[in-house]
Structures are given as structure tokens and as C-alpha cells.
Design a protein around this motif. Structure first.
Motif, mmCIF file in Angstrom:
data_model
loop_
_atom_site.group_PDB
_atom_site.id
_atom_site.type_symbol
_atom_site.label_atom_id
_atom_site.label_comp_id
_atom_site.label_asym_id
_atom_site.label_seq_id
_atom_site.Cartn_x
_atom_site.Cartn_y
_atom_site.Cartn_z
ATOM 1 N N LYS A 201 0.894 -1.103 0.056
ATOM 2 C CA LYS A 201 -0.007 0.049 0.221
ATOM 3 C C LYS A 201 0.953 1.339 -0.156
ATOM 4 C CE LYS A 201 -4.215 -1.605 1.279
ATOM 5 N NZ LYS A 201 -4.787 -1.986 0.172
ATOM 6 N N VAL A 202 0.506 2.245 -0.704
ATOM 7 C CA VAL A 202 1.331 3.561 -0.965
ATOM 8 C C VAL A 202 0.700 4.365 -0.075
ATOM 9 C CG1 VAL A 202 2.330 5.126 -2.469
ATOM 10 C CG2 VAL A 202 2.270 2.710 -2.995
ATOM 11 N N LEU A 203 1.362 5.053 0.974
ATOM 12 C CA LEU A 203 1.042 6.158 1.796
ATOM 13 C C LEU A 203 1.502 7.527 1.547
ATOM 14 C CD1 LEU A 203 0.939 4.083 5.358
ATOM 15 C CD2 LEU A 203 -0.747 3.686 3.095
ATOM 16 N N ARG A 235 1.271 -6.334 9.668
ATOM 17 C CA ARG A 235 2.264 -7.445 8.879
ATOM 18 C C ARG A 235 2.447 -7.255 7.477
ATOM 19 N NH1 ARG A 235 0.594 -13.082 11.699
ATOM 20 N NH2 ARG A 235 1.465 -12.552 13.744
ATOM 21 N N GLY A 236 1.587 -6.138 7.086
ATOM 22 C CA GLY A 236 1.529 -5.809 5.469
ATOM 23 C C GLY A 236 2.731 -5.129 4.992
ATOM 24 N N GLU A 237 2.660 -4.653 3.634
ATOM 25 C CA GLU A 237 3.646 -4.089 3.053
ATOM 26 C C GLU A 237 3.433 -2.704 2.631
ATOM 27 O OE1 GLU A 237 6.457 -5.569 -0.660
ATOM 28 O OE2 GLU A 237 4.863 -7.054 0.213
ATOM 29 N N TYR A 238 4.192 -1.624 2.934
ATOM 30 C CA TYR A 238 4.026 -0.254 2.664
ATOM 31 C C TYR A 238 5.162 0.475 2.352
ATOM 32 C CZ TYR A 238 0.006 -1.924 6.041
ATOM 33 O OH TYR A 238 -0.715 -2.354 6.519
ATOM 34 N N VAL A 239 4.835 1.339 1.326
ATOM 35 C CA VAL A 239 5.565 2.223 0.864
ATOM 36 C C VAL A 239 5.280 3.602 1.556
ATOM 37 C CG1 VAL A 239 6.311 3.737 -1.246
ATOM 38 C CG2 VAL A 239 5.928 1.219 -1.414
ATOM 39 N N LEU A 240 6.323 4.509 2.146
ATOM 40 C CA LEU A 240 5.972 5.565 2.924
ATOM 41 C C LEU A 240 6.184 6.837 2.010
ATOM 42 C CD1 LEU A 240 6.920 4.996 6.519
ATOM 43 C CD2 LEU A 240 4.595 4.624 5.365
ATOM 44 N N GLY A 241 5.493 7.568 1.271
ATOM 45 C CA GLY A 241 5.584 8.583 0.420
ATOM 46 C C GLY A 241 5.961 10.226 1.350
ATOM 47 N N THR A 242 7.008 10.175 2.011
ATOM 48 C CA THR A 242 7.480 11.259 2.739
ATOM 49 C C THR A 242 9.050 11.210 3.405
ATOM 50 O OG1 THR A 242 6.848 12.647 4.829
ATOM 51 C CG2 THR A 242 7.095 10.123 5.042
ATOM 52 N N GLU A 243 9.370 12.090 4.061
ATOM 53 C CA GLU A 243 10.948 12.025 4.404
ATOM 54 C C GLU A 243 11.227 10.510 4.901
ATOM 55 O OE1 GLU A 243 14.612 13.165 6.186
ATOM 56 O OE2 GLU A 243 13.116 11.960 7.078
#
Ligand code: 13P
Ligand code: SF4
Length: 316
Positions: A201-203, A235-243
Motif C-alpha cells: 500500500k502506498v501512503l 504485517r503488511g507491506e507499505y511504501v511511505l511517501g515522505t521523508e
């Protein structure tokens, strides 16, 4: 030569913290070594609330300088230390008190000022908001007003405009932005991260440009992104769109999650100026202390408090 070990160094920090009756508040982007020893780590809204509630004699704000100013505004009678005054925020420098005064005259609308701004500018604002509170505050104001002025981040202004279309949001200035989010949390890096981690998921932070936000699964403040992980799937997978520093915070809270920064290049160099060495020096010397002229401080504090009250977060 007498060489101090890192353990002795950290023990000294502990002794100083106790002797000074100090509380160490750190932003989510701060280096892991400081996140690990801080009393509290959070986003701008949480730091402001923690600063207001602090019972310590000394508050050490480990973040960029507007964050230390907010801690001082809410604690005029306490010592507030900012270990590296050179750690500024380029976004905060996009707006001046004069720009807000003339915008108010031209547009005849209330000013919602992003907390990423300096105290003298806050003194001219109607409400001070953070990335976690800006949307809720704008929705509330839209019941009373057709138009608001939002400053200084144009992307956050645009995000509010998208979410509250019946409200006219005037960005002051037209081009205010955070260089980290504008250039490194761009559509390209978000697309690339999606291709590299197709199951994630992309945040994305609302300071990111519209075309990057539009391809995200969620938009929110740094702490809201972390909470999203906890609520969605720890337990999921995440992309963090920030610093990039937020990834450490998220992994620490949710060790079973797979967390990636959108790009390791997304570094806020000002946040990284806060080091353990400076923190120890600051507690030792009680310098540098944040000082704000009293006439500015009173008006700026009122604007911060009105902003917190608007979203039901005003500390008792
Ligand atoms: P948060 O309030 O979401 O932590 O954001 C602060 C900031 O400076 C973002 O770049
Ligand atoms: Fe300012 Fe951007 Fe750094 Fe946040 S990431 S402190 S908005 S320069």
C-alpha cells in the motif's frame, strides 16, 4: 588520550536528562539514535500537544526550528532547548507576516496557517494547523465561510481544495512547497516504488504534489500514516511517501510490517542536523534556548490555541 565509550556517553545523557528534569520530544524524521532515547516521538500536532502537557522543567525539542518555537509558545515560562538552531524549514520561509496581512486585505477571508511557519507569521494568522488537522479545520470553517487563505504549502492547500470543493482555498504564496516532498515524493518516485513493491500500500504526505497523491492509497500526516499501518495490517507491506526517517519509526512500532521509503533520497537535511552530540551539549549547557519576543509570542500562541481548539485538541 582518555576515550569515552558510547555507553558512557549515553549514560551521561541519562544523568543529564534526570538532573535537568528534562523531557525529550523528537519528530518522526529524526535519526534513529535519537528516536530510540526520546521520551516521545511524533508528528507536529502530537509534539505541540505533548509540549503543552509536559510537566518537566526543561523541554528539548528535537525537530526543526519552527517546532521548537511552538513548544516555547505553549510553555512561555519554561526552558525550551533547540539543540541546533540552524535546522530550519525552507517551507516556513515561503511566507512573511506582510504577505499574510496583504492577503487578508485582498481576499477578506480567514487565514489557516500551516504550522511550518515562523512565530512572527503565526502572530498574523487566524488559526494554526498541522498536516494532521488542516483538513478537519478547513471543513469546519467551510460551514461559515466560502473562502479561506491557506499558507504556505501549495500542495496541502490543493489537497484541501480537492477534499472540500465547495470552499475556495487561496494559496499564499502560489508556489510555497517543501523541497523534499515536491521533488522527491513526486509521481515518478511513487510510480517507481509501486513497481518495485507491487503488493505494498502506498501512503503519501499531503505536502506531496497532486499527481503523486492521486496514485496513493492513503494521504495523511506522518503519524497518521503510521497509525494506518496498525489499523490496516501490521504485517503488511507499505511504501511511505515522505521523508525517509518515518520508515524507521514505522518499523519500530510494527516490526512485522515491511516498510520502504518512497526513495532513500527523500532526506530532510535540516532534520538530520539534530545529533546526539548536540543533544548532550544542549542539556549540559542549557543552550541554545528558544526565545520569542513577548508581543509576537502572545498573538502567535493565541493562533496556535485557536487552531487546536477548532479541531477539539486544545490541551487543558
Ligand atoms: P507532520 O506534522 O506530518 O509530521 O509533518 C511535518 C513536516 O515537516 C512534514 O514535512
Ligand atoms: Fe520542512 Fe520539508 Fe523538512 Fe518537513 S521535510 S521540515 S516541510 S523541509
Amino acid at each position: 588520550m582518555i576515550v569515552e565509550t558510547t555507553k558512557e556517553f549515553l549514560d551521561k545523557l541519562e544523568q543529564l536528562r534526570r538532573r535537568r528534569r528534562a523531557v525529550i520530544l523528537a519528530h518522526n524524521y529524526i535519526i534513529p539514535e535519537i528516536q530510540d532515547i526520546a521520551d516521545f516521538v511524533g508528528d507536529s500536532l502530537e509534539l505541540a500537544i505533548k509540549a503543552a502537557e509536559a510537566e518537566a522543567d526543561v523541554i528539548v525539542l528535537v525537530g526543526v526550528n519552527f517546532m521548537a518555537e511552538v513548544a516555547k509558545l505553549l510553555n512561555p515560562d519554561r526552558i525550551v532547548l533547540h539543540p541546533e538552531p540552524q535546522a530550519g524549514c525552507p517551507l516556513a520561509s515561503f511566507v512573511t507576516p506582510r504577505m499574510l496581512r496583504s492577503a487578508k486585505q485582498e481576499y477578506r477571508a480567514p487565514v489557516l496557517l500551516y504550522v511550518n511557519s515562523y512565530a512572527a507569521t503565526k502572530a498574523e494568522a487566524d488559526y494554526v494547523v498541522t498536516s494532521a488537522s488542516a483538513l478537519q479545520a478547513a471543513k469546519k470553517l467551510s460551514r461559515e465561510y466560502d473562502r479561506i487563505i491557506f499558507s504556505p504549502d501549495r500542495n496541502l492547500a490543493d489537497w484541501i481544495q480537492e477534499q472540500v470543493p465547495h470552499l475556495e482555498v487561496v494559496p499564499i504564496p502560489r508556489h510555497g512547497h517543501c523541497p523534499v516532498h515536491e521533488f522527491l515524493v513526486s509521481k515518478y518516485y511513487v510510480m517507481r516504488a509501486r513497481e518495485e513493491h507491487p503488493n505494498a500500500k502506498v501512503l503519501v504526505h499531503p505536502e506531496a504534489p497532486r499527481d503523486a497523491r492521486r496514485i496513493a492509497d492513503y494521504v495523511g500526516s506522518t503519524s497518521q500514516m503510521v497509525r494506518y499501518i496498525g489499523k490496516t495490517d501490521p504485517r503488511g507491506e507499505y511504501v511511505l511517501g515522505t521523508e525517509e526517517g518515518l520508515a524507521y519509526r514505522a518499523k519500530k512500532l510494527y516490526p512485522e510490517a515491511k516498510v520502504y521509503p518512497v526513495t532513500p533520497r527523500a532526506v530532510c537535511i535540516n532534520m538530520k542536523k539534530l545529533t546526539l552530540d548536540k543533544l548532550v551539549w544542549s542539556l549540559e549547557t542549557l543552550k541554545p534556548q528558544v526565545r520569542i519576543p513577548s508581543e509576537i509570542a502572545k498573538k502567535a500562541r493565541e493562533a496556535v490555541e485557536r487552531g487546536l481548539e477548532l479541531v477539539g485538541k486544545k490541551p487543558k
